[in-house]
Scaffold this active site. Structure first.
Site, PDB file in Angstrom:
ATOM      1  N   ASP A 461       0.855  -1.163   0.000  1.00  0.00           N
ATOM      2  CA  ASP A 461       0.000   0.000   0.000  1.00  0.00           C
ATOM      3  C   ASP A 461       0.905   1.231   0.000  1.00  0.00           C
ATOM      4  OD1 ASP A 461      -2.602  -0.090  -0.004  1.00  0.00           O
ATOM      5  OD2 ASP A 461      -2.936   0.270   2.124  1.00  0.00           O
ATOM      6  N   ASP A 782      -4.002  -1.793   5.128  1.00  0.00           N
ATOM      7  CA  ASP A 782      -4.475  -1.277   6.412  1.00  0.00           C
ATOM      8  C   ASP A 782      -5.986  -1.133   6.446  1.00  0.00           C
ATOM      9  OD1 ASP A 782      -4.694   0.713   4.614  1.00  0.00           O
ATOM     10  OD2 ASP A 782      -3.604   2.232   5.745  1.00  0.00           O
ATOM     11  N   ASP A 786      -8.811  -4.119   2.215  1.00  0.00           N
ATOM     12  CA  ASP A 786      -7.623  -4.941   1.892  1.00  0.00           C
ATOM     13  C   ASP A 786      -7.778  -6.380   2.367  1.00  0.00           C
ATOM     14  OD1 ASP A 786      -6.220  -2.825   0.734  1.00  0.00           O
ATOM     15  OD2 ASP A 786      -5.539  -2.117   2.692  1.00  0.00           O
TER      16      ASP A 786
END
Length: 1174
Positions: A461, A782, A786
């Site tokens: 990410d 996070d 996800d």
């Protein structure tokens, strides 16, 4: 389960006044009993509302009964909180009882080889105390001669006793290791549990408390991404949607509202929106708790049943499990570890188990041959060559010989079976996990640590992982001006400023706020959503304050909220103005929101037209330059709506359109200073880093360049989600693996990606077979969105600080500092685990080969093993337990990051290691056989060969034993390097455990030889003999250098061993993978269907496998057919949904204790045969 409350509770409606004053009378002072609340929580939708109205008038009435205030929550009065805990229970689910040390000892004793040894030792003991009546007659021949020397016959019991003693040692060491492993694991559990906190309102202020301290009557704030820690009733909500699949199996998100369905259940996930809930049931009284209690019932009796039934039942138990206990502890993980063998068998453990089985089989054959040869030789020698009769009184003497032969055989087996392997893995993993804690990696699944060492790709990410996640507005476009730094308030029209202040203050979660810094001169603390904090900080920089606006319009007065989610990529809030009309404020990704704007606020504060042409110009002149600086662009807009006719709030598309743009801001999220270096290390270690982000492509590309993910001149792809989907889908819109294979090898940045894109990419890389090395993928995430990708990845990293509960739940490792460079440390530790195991294998297999050959040939030629049973057990202890401790605790070095990853199908024992094993075995065997057959001449001592039963230990055999052990000790130092390095002493003093074990073993060996006497079959040696033994030992180091000089490439005959799984296991492994794959589908089904389909599935797979092997065709066909079976299975399951399901195993004949599960799903009850729930 019993009612924890006082069941004689009066139903007196409380007086209105007593809400605030918390007077404490008798235990049942609340206007609702535990039973009432539990019954209430079993209802859903309209029924629940009806029940609340019938019993309590409304939720306000229930709050009064529970003596709490919807606005201010409970008071912080400790005695009141304690009383609530006593009456309604506490918010934790008691964990399963840990195994006691004695139970672990008992388990260690179940080892087959140890049992055989114990039996042999007991027989040997019994016989040594038996004196044959004609013991001293010549009739039994020279069989018994020497037995009476120095009254040694009395010492005959010593060997049996010594074997028993060494068995006790081995068992205690094993049990102790298991016990410490269990303890570490529980420590990890409690750490994960303590870390989960939840926001509740007490005394009118929002505070974070540990989940275990929540009590009935608390008012909790729930928001996007939370995992609910207790059952409750919604008292105020904004667009709240819950994923209840963990309890009901329904994958559709359930909309919750105060007037339609206010029931919130523990263990479910908030997927959208926010709100406040009144806690009504905690711990074992919550819906999750009730199911857990049912799962825990009768565990004791269950364990005694046969194992096969157990495996099938585990599927049921796992399905019934909610995601977390109410305590927030990772009970699911604990159950997984405790019960389900599948998940914990990692790649490495799979390879090791297979290797251990192969070695064990070879050892068994060798030991059987040894015993047969010894017995045959003895029988022929005694009864044929010497022509003796079998006399009755001699029977015990002969039996004693046979027992001795049997003990020798078992000892060969004991030495051959590398029971140290699982121990080494455990020690190495446990040690790494403990150390990784210090490196900010909280490992939730042990095997993730080792898998990480093989990682070939990391999909990361951007926000918070590669960047600091401390967002600040650095550029803005408003009132027709582009400000390249934060403007002074005087430069902006006051009307624009007021509108902006209101838009930002109201249209953001009220949990997001800017707090004063912790330290003097520090930066202000950002609490809540970081993007919102950046906008609030921008308002403060413009010398305005968001506090008064929020006080004027509290959260309860917000008319309608369209919360942020990954599809909308924007958030909108509607407030009612004093004149009855409405105003909508909206903020979101600039390119998405600008498409919905038809006007823009001009410099004078008045809206003017904003045509598509103006928009394109703005994108070119404002948004793209900001994005190319690596800024994230956010647009803030508003719109006025009439009071009548009242708009249709459900028509979101119509409401959020024709907006007036107030401003577009550029938010900077600086790259973490240590990230570029960490990424360089990854690339050097052969790991490809890809950035997957929701930001726009220009921002993503700029950040990727700053991090070093993309370098100028490289051949790489940076695409957005739309383009990615266009490239990987065929005409029908289905994802094709061949198409993904064309994209992923060059892909470095995927921007504006949805959670589905992330999952598709990860799955595509894992399933790809384009490169000769299969990919092992790690993913960081996070957000709640996800979850699927984290679950699919080989290793999922969740952010400990910014991560939502959903992400942490799906992950394998939690990064407690949210920092990318911690991932590099995880790679280092993972590779270190793999190397430690290889070092141990290299050492262990050398000892195995030598010890087995020596015992075998020695027994065949001299009718006696040169290494006695007790000596072998000591060698076994050195090489298994101590060596695994010494070699498995080597600390990692930076040099581990200089080589490429091993990959999935790499063998455990490389050709270099094979060269070392065989090379050292040749040296050791040469020395030992020289000593065995010519030792008495070299040292000028009596020969120890052909000694009669119970004869005293000889110097000859003691020298052999001593030399053997010393060679192992020095070879242990050689084993520290497995890639053919020359300097085996490199970094040896960084590992105190290794040094102390080598020294300790040497001292023990000295004591055994000099003072061990009869039990160890040793006799003291003089200084000269000791020096010769040491010299031969040190020779190992020199010989090691010689072996290193021989290039491995010159030895084509060397084979690798310990490959990845073979065909059958591959199919099983595919099954396991698919089992993971259909996890999401499974949740969508009712629990009963799952069992039914899993049963079908298993039968189909078994038939597939059998038929495939009959035809011995390629197993890939079978795997492919199987996946098509699975896809049909998905289709079938989505069509049929039976309502009344009995969960039961195949053999559910009269299941005892069949109980009713509280209605998990509306009114329907499900019968659960507890027999099937493990």
């Amino acid at each position: 389960m019993g009612d924890l409350a006082n069941s004689s509770v009066d139903f007196k409606p409380q007086k209105q006044g007593s809400v605030g004053g918390m007077e404490v009378n008798h235990a049942g002072d609340f206007g609702a009993t535990l039973e009432d609340l539990r019954d209430l929580m079993e209802l859903r939708g309209a029924e629940a509302i009806h029940k609340i109205q019938e019993n309590y008038i409304d939720t306000e009435g229930l709050c009064q009964r529970l003596k709490t205030s919807p606005a201010d929550g409970l008071s912080d009065n400790p005695s009141d909180l304690e009383k609530r805990g006593q009456v309604f229970g506490q918010n934790f689910i008691p964990p399963k009882k840990a195994k006691s040390f004695l139970e672990l000892v008992w388990e260690a004793l179940q080892d087959v080889t140890l049992i055989i040894l114990e039996i042999a030792a007991i027989i040997s003991l019994a016989l040594s105390f038996y004196q044959p009546p004609g013991g001293d007659s010549e009739a039994c021949g020279n069989v018994a001669t020497g037995a009476e020397d120095e009254g040694e016959a009395e010492a005959g019991w010593i060997e049996g006793a010594a074997i028993l003693l060494s068995v006790v040692c081995v068992v205690l060491v094993t049990a102790f290791n298991d016990w410490s492993k269990e303890k570490q694991f529980r420590g990890l559990q409690s750490r994960i549990e303590q870390e989960q906190r939840f926001a509740v309102v007490r005394n009118g202020t929002v505070i974070q408390i540990p989940v275990a301290e929540m009590v009935v009557g608390d008012v909790a704030q729930v928001k996007y991404g939370d995992l609910l820690p207790a059952d409750g009733i919604l008292i105020q909500g904004n667009d709240l949607k819950i994923d209840e699949s963990s309890l009901t199996g329904e994958s559709d998100h359930v909309k919750k509202s105060v007037d339609k369905d206010p029931m919130l259940l523990s263990g479910t996930h908030v997927m959208e929106g926010s709100g406040k809930m009144l806690v009504t049931a905690v711990g074992i009284n919550s819906q999750t708790g009730i199911i857990f209690t049912l799962l825990g019932v009768g565990e004791g009796e269950e364990e005694k049943k046969d194992k096969k039934a157990k495996k099938q039942d585990e599927a049921v138990a796992m399905e019934m499990q909610p995601l977390k206990s109410a305590e927030g502890g990772e009970v699911e993980g604990e159950k997984k570890k405790g019960n389900v063998p599948k998940k914990e068998k990692s790649v490495l453990q799979g390879k090791l188990t297979k290797l251990a089985v192969q070695i064990g089989k070879a050892g068994l054959v060798m030991s059987a041959i040894t015993v047969i040869i010894l017995v045959m030789y003895f029988v022929i020698e005694t009864f044929v060559v010497q022509g003796r009769e079998w006399l009755t009184e001699c029977t015990p003497v002969y039996v004693q010989y046979f027992v001795k032969f049997f003990i020798i055989g078992v000892t060969v087996l004991v030495v051959a079976v590398p029971e140290g392997l699982p121990l080494a893995v455990t020690i190495s993993l446990a040690y790494s996990v403990k150390k990784m804690m210090k490196d900010n990696n909280l490992v939730r699944h042990l095997d993730a640590c080792e898998t990480m060492g093989n990682a070939t790709a990391i999909c990361s990410d951007k926000t918070g992982t590669l960047t600091t996640n401390r967002m600040t507005v650095v550029q803005a476009y408003m009132g027709d001006q582009h400000f390249h730094k934060v403007p002074h308030p005087d430069q902006i029209n006051p009307k624009v400023l007021d509108t902006l202040t209101n838009a930002v203050s109201v249209n953001s979660a009220y949990t997001s706020k800017i707090m004063p810094p912790d330290k003097e001169g520090g930066l202000p603390k950002q609490v809540g959503n970081k993007t919102e904090c950046a906008l609030l900080g921008f308002i403060l920089d413009l010398k305005r304050d968001y506090g008064p606006v929020r006080e004027q319009i509290p959260e309860e007065k917000l008319y309608k909220v369209y919360t942020f989610n990954s599809v909308r990529k924007s958030m909108s809030t509607v407030v009612q103005l004093p004149d009855g009309s409405f105003r909508l404020y909206s903020k979101g990704a600039s390119e998405i929101l600008l498409k919905k704007c038809t006007s823009i606020m001009a410099g004078g504060g008045e809206p003017r037209g904003f045509r598509p042409r103006d928009r394109d110009e703005m994108v070119k002149k404002v948004i793209e330059p900001m994005a190319c600086d690596g800024l994230r662009t956010i647009c803030v807009a508003y719109k006025d709506l009439p009071a009548s006719p009242e708009p249709d709030w459900e028509d979101e598309v119509g409401i959020v359109s024709d907006l007036i743009c107030i401003t577009v801001v550029g938010i900077e999220d600086p790259v973490r200073p240590e990230v570029p270096d960490a990424i360089k290390k990854c690339q050097r270690a052969g790991i490809t880093v890809r950035m997957v982000t929701g930001d726009n492509i220009n921002t993503a590309r700029a950040i990727a360049a700053k991090c070093g993910i993309i370098q100028p001149g490289d051949d790489f792809l940076c695409i957005d989600g739309k383009e990615f989907n266009r490239r990987i889908r065929n005409e029908k819109g289905e994802v094709e693996q061949e198409r993904i294979d064309k994209v992923w090898p060059k892909l470095r940045v995927l921007a504006r990606s949805s959670p589905t894109d992330k999952h598709t990419l990860v799955k595509g890389i894992i399933d790809s077979t384009v490169l000769e090395q299969r990919q092992v993928v790690a993913v960081t995430g996070d957000g709640t969105n996800d979850g699927p990708a984290l679950k699919k990845a080989d290793v999922g990293f969740a952010m400990g600080i910014a991560g939502t509960d959903v992400a942490k739940e799906a992950s394998d490792i939690i990064l407690t500092d949210d920092n990318f460079s911690s991932i590099v440390k995880a790679v280092m530790w993972g590779r270190n685990v793999y190397d430690s195991i290889s070092k141990f294998l290299q050492f262990q297999l050398t000892v195995n080969v030598v010890a087995v050959i020596v015992a075998f040939t020695g027994a065949c030629i001299t009718q006696d093993s040169p290494l006695k049973a007790v000596q072998m057990l000591w060698v076994n202890l050195i090489m298994d337990t101590f060596a695994s401790l010494a070699l498995a605790t080597e600390p990692p070095t930076e040099s581990l990051l200089l080589r490429k990853p091993y990959g999935r199908n790499n063998p455990l024992i490389s050709r270099t290691m094979m060269k070392n094993i065989l090379g050292h075995a040749i040296y050791q065997l040469t020395i030992i056989f020289t000593l065995l057959f010519a030792g008495e001449k070299i040292f000028n001592i009596d020969s120890g060969r052909n000694a009669p039963l119970h004869s005293p230990p000889s110097e000859h055999y003691t020298i052999i034993f001593n030399t053997f052990v010393l060679m192992q000790l020095f070879n242990e130092i050689n084993a520290r390097k497995i890639h053919g390095e020359r300097n085996v002493f490199d970094g040896i003093f960084h590992n105190p455990i290794f040094c102390s074990i080598v020294l300790g073993t040497f001292l023990m060996q000295f004591v055994i030889v000099q003072f061990g006497g009869k039990p160890f079959s040793c006799t003291p040696l003089n200084v000269e003999q000791w020096l010769w033994c040491l010299l031969v030992g040190v020779g190992e180091l020199l010989w090691g250098q010689l072996i290193t000089t021989v290039p491995t490439s010159r030895l084509p005959c060397l084979k690798e061993a310990g490959h990845a799984l073979g065909k059958e296991e591959m199919i099983d492994d595919d099954m396991a993978d698919d089992e993971q794959e259909i996890d999401h589908a499974e949740r969508e089904l009712r629990r009963g269907q799952i069992l039914w389909f899993r049963g079908l599935n298993r039968i189909q797979t078994q038939m597939e496998v059998v038929s495939t092997f009959k035809r011995s065709g390629s197993f890939q066909g079978a795997a492919r057919r199987r996946s098509s079976v699975l896809s049909q299975l998905h289709d079938v399951t989505n069509i049929s949904t039976p309502t009344h399901v009995v969960l039961s195993t195949a053999n559910a004949t009269g299941a005892p204790g069949s109980e009713f599960l509280p209605s998990i799903n509306g009114t329907q009850q499900k019968t659960v045969h507890l027999q099937s729930l493990k």
